[in-house]
Design a protein around this motif. Structure first.
Motif, PDB file in Angstrom:
ATOM      1  N   LEU A 461     -36.423 -33.162  18.131  1.00 24.15           N
ATOM      2  CA  LEU A 461     -35.113 -33.112  17.634  1.00 24.15           C
ATOM      3  C   LEU A 461     -35.564 -34.496  17.135  1.00 24.15           C
ATOM      4  N   ARG A 462     -35.496 -35.209  18.150  1.00 26.21           N
ATOM      5  CA  ARG A 462     -35.492 -36.485  17.883  1.00 26.21           C
ATOM      6  C   ARG A 462     -36.700 -37.341  16.816  1.00 26.21           C
ATOM      7  N   ARG A 463     -38.056 -36.193  17.023  1.00 30.10           N
ATOM      8  CA  ARG A 463     -39.139 -36.781  16.052  1.00 30.10           C
ATOM      9  C   ARG A 463     -38.017 -36.170  14.814  1.00 30.10           C
ATOM     10  N   THR A 464     -37.880 -34.860  14.705  1.00 28.64           N
ATOM     11  CA  THR A 464     -37.270 -34.695  13.375  1.00 28.64           C
ATOM     12  C   THR A 464     -36.076 -34.955  12.908  1.00 28.64           C
ATOM     13  N   GLY A 465     -35.391 -36.295  13.559  1.00 30.35           N
ATOM     14  CA  GLY A 465     -33.923 -37.030  13.343  1.00 30.35           C
ATOM     15  C   GLY A 465     -33.413 -35.935  13.280  1.00 30.35           C
ATOM     16  N   ARG A 466     -33.043 -34.461  14.363  1.00 29.86           N
ATOM     17  CA  ARG A 466     -32.385 -34.336  14.402  1.00 29.86           C
ATOM     18  C   ARG A 466     -31.323 -34.280  15.703  1.00 29.86           C
ATOM     19  N   THR A 467     -30.174 -34.030  16.270  1.00 34.16           N
ATOM     20  CA  THR A 467     -29.510 -34.195  17.315  1.00 34.16           C
ATOM     21  C   THR A 467     -29.023 -32.900  17.296  1.00 34.16           C
ATOM     22  N   GLY A 468     -28.871 -32.624  19.245  1.00 34.23           N
ATOM     23  CA  GLY A 468     -28.677 -31.232  19.388  1.00 34.23           C
ATOM     24  C   GLY A 468     -28.839 -30.818  21.012  1.00 34.23           C
ATOM     25  N   HIS A 469     -28.413 -29.904  21.174  1.00 31.18           N
ATOM     26  CA  HIS A 469     -28.420 -29.687  22.233  1.00 31.18           C
ATOM     27  C   HIS A 469     -29.463 -27.915  22.638  1.00 31.18           C
TER      28      HIS A 469
END
Lengths: 765, 271
Positions: A461-469
């Motif tokens: 998620l971090r590497r692809t620019g997303r934030t989540g759970h």
């Protein structure tokens, strides 16, 4: 009790299908068809059966069958064990499947229904002239069409059609070759020697010996147009103009087998093929080198793995002990293959990888299917889909065995195999899949590391620019669910085609389109919507008032003939949102977060279409992805319970498919426009699958999102039907793509229906 | 395996085809895109052009490609043209590509000729078939009738001349006889105790028993094809039921793995 039968496959219950009898095809010259019989469940009560025709599912009328009770004695508790289906058969050819649902869903009988209108037969102009010997019919042509025989409608059960006869031009004394058009396509005639013609027409002059012609063609099941004509200059003489109907074959000579049987056969085949493979290895122009990294583990497990490596028939490899973090170290090799202690490679595993790399040397990553090694037997085969970037975020489906190009993998610093798969596939999409089981894993070697897996997904998620759970789908099973915090909240244009129907569903009366809009406005948490209603001009005043109150745009579709594709395209022209949601009016929301779950996938640039999980009103699965079965799109895992996880989380996890249903489909508006929207040649059926195929052609993926759950009163607003012309159009357009469904292994999984259960089917292509 | 004293690649440019321009362009594009992997001399056999002007136009389609032209009449089909070529050149091996050929992978000629260098190999090709024409003419052997298809095949020049010289080549039936007949190219090789092999894109040489599992002609997506042609493209474009019927016509029960476990003579496969 005609045809009474206790099915040998059932322990206690039984059934009989009295009509139709054992015939697998029923030809109907009228719309109504009847299927009746009786069914007794394991407790002697009434067995529940349903009839599925295409996407329709029918429930029967209950019939008293005293004869059954008398014949079977005290085993049968009630008289009401009979069933009768009386229904309108779809026009053309359709498959009706009678399914028993009181136990595990089991198909009792499959019947091909062939329905045609008798009026057709009189309309078909059979302008057939099988003899042309009279001089006044044509000044110089003489001909005879010896086959097909003169019938208005030629019925065939075998695939091969032979058109044969002879033709000469007596002026030039030359043979004439006719034009044979089958479904509009010219079939080249082969010349034939016809000494009989030469003798018979000897008085006209010296004719060549080869005055005959013959055309052979393989016909698919269904109707075909056949035209045979002779063209000389401006003159066209028609020899035959009519239709041929090929009926489905009644016999299947090759049967399916269990996975266990298959593994026995496969072992024999491997022994048989070893010499051939050895010769290929010796002759390989490119011999890729593999470095096998075996993760630390128990001594016994390590020995098992090493033993399997020692039996590899492909010799160019080295073995190191170490985890994926050791990829950059030590021995240089073209590819690296990480294994857990206990994983057993098939003796031909490395050969299969090398073989594929000789065929496709540009591939950077290759993975193959796997199964479990339990008590000395191979079980639980995992027939994996082709490259599925979104499924990889549900579980490490790539698993083992997988080989990675060492030059790419070396710099990734992956801390686990899942992390390696995720990081590697961010670097390269030249990924291949070998649809053969090449690794046998144990319970321990396939054990999930939940903490590590979640860390790997969070890194993704971090590497692809997303934030989540990230949370486990089921504790300890290695499958996960990602819930994103949306970075953007784009406007979603919802296009709802409607006929403005008010229907009775259970004890409720529903104004479908108004109910649907209320679900969107009042029961959906994502509020940034514009709603476009495409209606036929028959909305009542109250409906218009309600829809306007919910700020819907009303768009009039005034074409006389129903065309859902045109309706959706018309609605899409009014859309201004970044995302487009195509939605049937016969749906009901279950959870208010459903729309956000679909939207989150568009934070990945490769996603082209997202489909939802649709349930019947009784909450059984109606749609959990669309797969292809003999080239036909079909809903997978239909009728499974709502909480079903499916085959390796194919129902409860996010997964890629070739297509999803158009009943609830989200897609970027720009993509919709780029592919020209829905194909209007597909007025009723196949248009959703066709759209997905077009989007996939752009290199974008089709995603099934199980957290977007909706109730779908399927075909309540419109009677389901199948148009043969549309079927042919779809099959022709996507002929190459649907040869095999890369997301559903037709060879090794059930196909009728596609329930995602392992079953080794005969090879058909 | 051994190397050969010269390899000739003969491409047939047939002007009588409706779309001869498209065919030539397709071949040239694929020939330039995929290195052959082995030294060879390209011959282009010009045949059946309606006019000298058309033939000239055809020649320009080859651009700067280095080739030697051969002209022949259009009255003896493709095998006749290959025979004409065989009598004119002196390379040891000839690879015959018909007008519809499209090369599909790198090192294609190296893979083909490597197979021909295998001990006992007499005839190799990109495609083979079990199809029988017995229903057209009883002279043909019944199914299975393993034969190398004459498109994209390679063999020694002397073998080609020996097999074709003096044989009638005037009708389509003559052609079929040579391709799959009881005294045809494949059958005569087998009669001499030599092997007929299909070569895949993966470089594997498949003996006839393994042809139905080679992922080449009329199997699945035909992903292991070395060289395509109009028949393989037509198969790709067929609807699924037609594809299945065609696959069945070509391979029959031999599509099923268990047939491999039977002795070949019991399975009806004699070579």
């Amino acid at each position: 009790m005609k045809g009474a039968l206790f099915h040998p496959g059932l322990m206690h219950g039984g059934y009989s299908v009295d009509v139709p009898t054992h015939s697998q095809r029923t030809i109907l010259a009228e719309p109504y068809a009847t299927i009746f019989g009786w069914s007794v469940d394991d407790n002697g009560g009434r067995g529940t059966v349903v009839l599925r025709i295409g996407r329709r599912e029918l429930t029967p009328d209950v019939v008293r069958r005293v004869d059954v009770r008398q014949a079977l004695g005290p085993r049968v508790v009630n008289d009401d064990v009979g069933f009768e289906f009386r229904f309108v058969a779809p026009f053309g050819i359709s498959l009706a499947t009678l399914i028993r649902t009181d136990t595990q869903a089991q198909a009792l009988r499959r019947v091909f229904l062939v329905r045609f209108e008798p009026v057709w037969l009189t309309r078909w102009r059979s302008a057939r002239r099988t003899r042309g010997l009279k001089a006044n019919e044509h000044p110089t042509l003489r001909f005879s069409l010896d086959g097909p025989k003169p019938t208005r409608l030629k019925l065939m059960s075998q695939p091969r059609l032979v058109v044969h006869g002879w033709a000469v031009d007596v002026a030039s004394l030359k043979a004439v070759s006719p034009t044979v058009l089958l479904d509009g396509l010219a079939q080249p005639p082969h010349p034939k020697k016809r000494g009989d013609v030469q003798c018979a027409l000897a008085s006209l002059g010296a004719l060549p010996e080869e005055t005959g012609f013959e055309v052979g063609a393989e016909l698919s099941v269904g109707f075909h147009d056949l035209d045979v004509e002779i063209r000389t200059g401006d003159t066209v003489v028609s020899l035959f103009k009519g239709k041929v109907l090929r009926l489905p074959s009644m016999r299947s000579r090759v049967h399916s087998r269990s996975y266990e049987d298959w593994t026995e056969l496969e072992a024999k085949l491997h022994a048989h093929e070893a010499g051939e493979l050895g010769a290929h290895i010796a002759a390989m122009l490119y011999k890729p080198s593999f470095r096998i990294l075996v993760a630390p583990g128990g001594k016994g497990d390590l020995e098992e793995t090493k033993r399997s490596l020692a039996s590899q028939i492909y010799p160019v490899f080295t073995v190191d002990e170490g985890s994926t973090s050791a990829i950059a170290d030590r021995t240089p090799a073209d590819f690296v293959l990480p294994l857990a202690a206990g994983d057993r490679l098939h003796p031909a595993a490395l050969y299969r990888f090398a073989d594929r790399l000789n065929r496709e040397p540009d591939l950077d990553m290759l993975y193959a299917d796997e199964d479990r090694w339990t008590a000395g037997r191979r079980t639980q085969p995992f027939f994996k889909p082709d490259w599925s970037p979104d499924y990889l975020e549900t579980l490490n489906y790539v698993g083992a065995p997988a080989v990675y190009r060492a030059s790419v993998a070396a710099g990734l610093q992956a801390f686990s195999r899942y992390d390696l798969a995720l990081k590697f596939t961010e670097q390269s999409t030249r990924i291949g899949h070998i649809g053969t089981v090449l690794c046998h894993r144990t319970e321990t070697s396939a054990l999930a590391d939940t903490v590590g897996d979640i860390a790997a997904l969070q890194g993704r998620l971090r590497r692809t620019g997303r934030t989540g759970h990230v949370a486990p789908l089921v504790a300890g099973e290695g499958a996960y669910r990602i819930k994103l915090s949306l970075k953007r909240k784009p406007l979603v244009s919802v296009v709802i085609p409607t006929a403005g129907k008010v229907v009775r569903i259970g004890d409720r009366t529903l104004d479908l389109v108004v109910h649907c809009v209320e679900q969107l406005r009042l029961k959906t948490s994502y509020a940034h919507l514009e709603i476009i209603i495409v209606h036929n001009g028959n909305l009542c005043e109250g409906q218009e008032r309600d829809l306007t109150a919910h700020k819907c745009k009303l768009v009039l579709y005034d074409k006389p003939i129903f065309n859902i594709a045109e309706k959706l395209n018309l609605g899409a022209t009014q859309a201004t949102g970044r995302l487009l949601l195509l939605l049937n009016d016969d749906i009901e929301v279950i959870d208010e977060g459903w729309l956000a779950c679909m939207i989150q996938h568009f934070e990945k640039p490769h996603v082209g279409v997202v489909g939802a999980k649709l349930l019947y009103p009784d909450t059984r699965v109606q749609h959990a992805g669309v797969v292809h079965n003999s080239g036909n799109p079909d809903h997978v895992r239909r009728l499974a319970p709502r909480d079903d996880h499916g085959y390796f989380f194919s129902t409860s996890g996010v997964r890629n498919f070739m297509a999803v249903t158009g009943a609830c489909m989200m897609t970027p508006l720009a993509v919709y426009r780029a592919v020209g929207g829905y194909s209007e040649a597909l007025a009723v059926s196949y248009n959703d699958a066709d759209y997905c195929m077009k989007v996939r052609q752009l290199g974008r993926s089709v995603v099934y999102e199980p957290a977007a759950e909706l109730i779908h009163f399927e075909s309540v607003s419109r009677e389901a039907s199948l148009d043969i012309g549309e079927s042919n159009f779809y099959h022709q357009r996507w002929a190459r793509e649907v040869t095999f469904d890369g997301f559903y292994n037709e060879r090794f999984l059930t196909v009728a229906s596609p329930t995602f259960e392992p079953l080794v089917n005969p090879r058909r292509l | 395996m051994r190397s050969f004293s010269g390899i000739a690649v003969g491409y047939l440019a047939r002007g009588a085809d409706d779309d001869w321009r498209g065919s030539i362009q397709r071949f040239v594009r694929s020939y330039l895109a995929h290195p052959a992997g082995v030294d060879h001399q390209l011959y282009v056999i010009f045949k059946g052009f309606h006019s000298k002007r058309d033939e000239h136009r055809a020649r320009t389609l080859f651009g700067s490609l280095a080739y030697r032209p051969i002209e022949t009449s259009d009255d003896n089909f493709d095998l006749g043209a290959y025979l004409t070529m065989a009598n004119m050149v002196d390379e040891e091996v000839i690879c015959c590509l018909n007008s519809h050929s499209e090369i599909l992978c790198d090192l294609w000629l190296l893979k083909l000729t490597a197979a021909l260098g295998v001990k006992g190999a007499g005839l190799v090709g990109a495609t083979g078939s079990f199809e029988s024409l017995q229903s057209y003419n009883r002279t043909f052997r019944g199914f299975p009738n393993p034969h190398i298809r004459s498109n994209a095949m390679a063999l020694r020049r002397v073998d080609l001349i020996r097999a074709l010289e003096g044989r009638p080549l005037a009708t389509k039936l003559d052609l079929f006889m040579i391709e799959s007949g009881p005294t045809g190219l494949s059958a005569s090789m087998v009669a001499q105790g030599r092997r007929t092999l299909v070569v895949g894109r993966n470089g594997r040489f498949y003996g006839p028993r393994w042809w139905p599992f080679s992922d080449t002609f009329r199997q699945g997506r035909q992903e292991n094809l070395l060289v395509g042609d109009n028949q393989t493209r037509m198969f790709d474009q067929m609807r699924w039921p037609e594809k299945q019927a065609t696959s069945l016509k070509t391979w029959g029960k031999y599509l099923q793995e268990e047939t491999l476990l039977r002795p070949p003579w019991l399975g009806g496969l004699r070579s």
